[in-house]
Design an enzyme around this catalytic site. Structure first.
Site: not given
Ligand code: COA
Length: 562
Positions: A358, A534-536, A538
């Site tokens: 993501p 990577d929004h998972r 950070v």
């Protein structure tokens, strides 16, 4: 009751043949000829059949063991009436398969009957005869090329086992074996053109008294009849299927796995399933005695693909429908050429990352007016050293400092083990545009290197990339990547994270901008930064902290020394 050795039969000269699958466990009850294990040579995989009916009392091999003719793989305690199997096995032709009822839940009712008929079975002998298998009717087609040989000499086959696959310009079809037995000689090769009546192979056919009745009970009389007529091709079968009032849907081959389920499938089918990654315990066999046929495996895979294309539960975005290409030639002249290896590898990596991660991109402008003044002041020194100093080494140094300060950017996610891998080193990849495509060499321990060293190393690695001289080790181990388009242009972009890293910094072209200093506009050299992450791993606030920190560090490069 007596114990009997389960021995490896004549392997036709093959030695040290590897066990690839154990099909039974100690305590299992098997019928004569039930497969005990599968062995595989470089030519074929073969099932080792049980020499008789009874209970497996020991197994002395494991997957990966190497076997030779006559090796004992285990012991079987013969059940009542199975001595016939025993005596058969000492026979010279004992390896020939004897069609037996597979033992499963649905068979249990008929078992007492089977027991009663054992004395009759005792009289049975595995008669063998030689047969030449011919090409059946090919629906009027002639000279159809063989595209695959599914069997090898020495293979033990069941009735209906696919022998060869032929492909016309309209369809491909498998020619199934009309007999059970052993392949003596394959008479065709890939590329051969076949027509009705051509010879495919020679077989030693196993024929057992009384077995034909069994087969007929199973509704497969046609396939088990002793007959010289050529077998029915799959195309014929498909035709039959479409004539059925309620054709079986593709998905009907899917069944939830049931642990301990015995799988009945021939070596070629097992091999195909392994190649396609299909779990045979999930596939319902449509062959005689519920044997899994190649068609079943193919239908299963097809149904899984269809499910995923309809947005099924298969992960990593594979549910996305493919892109259909128009016929471009209708719009004008076109030329097609194969992708280079590098291009196709990059395409797969980009798509994998894009679909798995993501992505969010955070933008920032760093004021590099002072940094640029310093860089210009070092140009003469650089020329003396033979090193060109561009903004890149400063950006490398700033990123290393930011990664040390915000270590949540220096991680990889192990989603399978639900772990975060925290790296205790700072290696940074730099994307290099080369005539052959994008390459990402890695500068190790950036935090421990000075600006000149980084300038020299990045220029050297970029040159090596362009000359295709990079070693694999020089492209591995990065924690973070910088992709700088600053020498080319652009104001911002959204780079794709180079997985399994969790962030990438895009650098665009610095330009003079009017910046309000509180009382007036000042001309400042502003460097656009685009941090994709990577929004998972950070969160957005940390991403803003990271780019703000980069802005500070590049705005006042003295802070890089702190
Ligand atoms: N803003 C303004 N000017 C910049 C700049 C920036 N952000 N970055 C570099 N420049 C200038 C340099 O100072 C140099 O000018 P100079 O000769 O007057 O000093 C000029 O642009 C060319 O620099 P370059 O040779 O590109 O060196 P570099 O150290 O900046 O970059 C690479 C090296 C390998 C990163 C670069 O050559 C490259 O290949 N970039 C493309 C990466 C890419 O394709 N990314 C896309 C991935 S999808």
């Amino acid at each position: 009751m007596s114990e009997q050795e389960i021995k490896v039969p004549d392997l036709g000269g093959a030695e040290d043949v590897e066990v690839i699958e154990l099909l039974v466990s100690v305590g299992d009850t098997v019928e004569a000829e039930d497969p005990i294990l599968t062995i595989e040579t470089d030519k074929a995989s073969v099932e080792l059949p049980s020499p008789g009916a009874g209970k497996i009392t020991s197994l002395s091999v494991e997957v990966g063991d190497k076997l030779n003719d006559g090796d004992v793989v285990g012991m079987i305690e013969a059940s009542n009436g199975s001595e016939s199997g025993e005596s058969d096995s000492s026979d010279a032709e004992a390896e020939e398969p004897e069609e037996k009822e597979p033992k499963n839940e649905t068979d249990s009712e008929s078992e007492p009957e089977a027991e009663e008929s054992k004395p009759a079975a005792r009289k049975k002998s595995a008669a063998t005869r030689k047969e030449t298998v011919l090409v059946p009717s090919l629906d009027g087609m002639e000279d159809v090329p063989v595209i695959e040989i599914n069997v090898a000499e020495g293979d033990t086959l069941e009735v209906e086992a696919p022998l060869v696959t032929v492909e016309s310009d309209k369809a491909s079809m498998e020619i199934p074996s009309p007999y059970a037995g052993k392949v003596d000689k394959v008479l065709v090769a890939e590329g051969d053109k076949l027509s009705e009546g051509d010879k495919i192979l020679e077989m030693t056919v196993t024929e057992e008294d009384g077995d034909e009745d069994d087969e007929q009970d199973e509704g497969s009389a046609e396939s088990s009849q002793e007959s010289t007529s050529a077998p029915e091709t799959d195309s014929g079968k498909q035709k039959d299927k479409t004539e059925e009032p309620a054709p079986q849907p593709q998905g009907a081959t899917y069944e939830p796995p049931s642990p301990g389920t015995k799988v009945h499938a021939g070596p070629a089918v097992r091999k195909l399933a392994r190649e396609l990654g299909a779990d045979l315990t999930r596939i319902k066999g449509s062959g005689p005695k519920s044997r899994i046929l190649k068609d079943d495996v193919q239908s299963y895979i097809k149904s899984q693909l269809q499910q995923s294309q309809q947005g099924g539960s298969v992960g990593t975005g594979s549910g996305i429908p493919g892109v259909k290409l128009p016929d471009f030639s209708q719009f004008g002249e076109v030329r097609r050429e194969p992708m280079s290896r590098m291009m196709s590898v990059t395409a797969v990596n980009m798509q994998r990352s894009w679909l798995n991660v993501p992505h969010v991109t955070q933008f920032e402008d760093a004021d590099i007016t002072d940094m640029e003044a310093f860089r210009q002041s070092q140009k003469a020194a650089g020329e003396k050293k033979g090193v060109k100093i561009t903004p890149l080494p400063f950006i490398l140094k700033a990123c290393a400092a930011a990664l040390a300060e915000l270590p949540q950017f220096n991680v990889s996610l192990d989603m399978e083990r639900k772990e975060v891998v925290r790296k205790q080193y700072i290696h940074i990849g730099i994307a290099v545009d080369t005539p052959n495509g994008l390459m990402v060499p890695v500068i190790r321990d950036v935090d421990q290197k000075g600006l000149w060293e980084l300038a020299e190393e990045s220029a050297e690695l970029a040159q090596k990339a362009r000359d295709r001289q990079l070693k694999p080790a020089e492209m591995q181990g990065a924690c973070f990547t910088i992709t700088s388009l600053g020498g080319i242009g652009g104001t911002a972009f959204t780079p794709i994270v180079n997985t399994p890293e969790v962030a990438i910094l895009g650098v665009s072209k610095a330009s003079m901008q009017p910046v309000w200093d509180g009382s007036e506009f000042q001309p400042r050299l502003m460097l656009p930064l685009s941090l994709s992450y990577d929004h998972r791993a950070v969160n957005g606030a940390d991403a803003a902290r990271f780019t703000a920190l980069l802005g500070q560090l590049l705005g006042d490069i003295r802070t890089l020394l702190l």
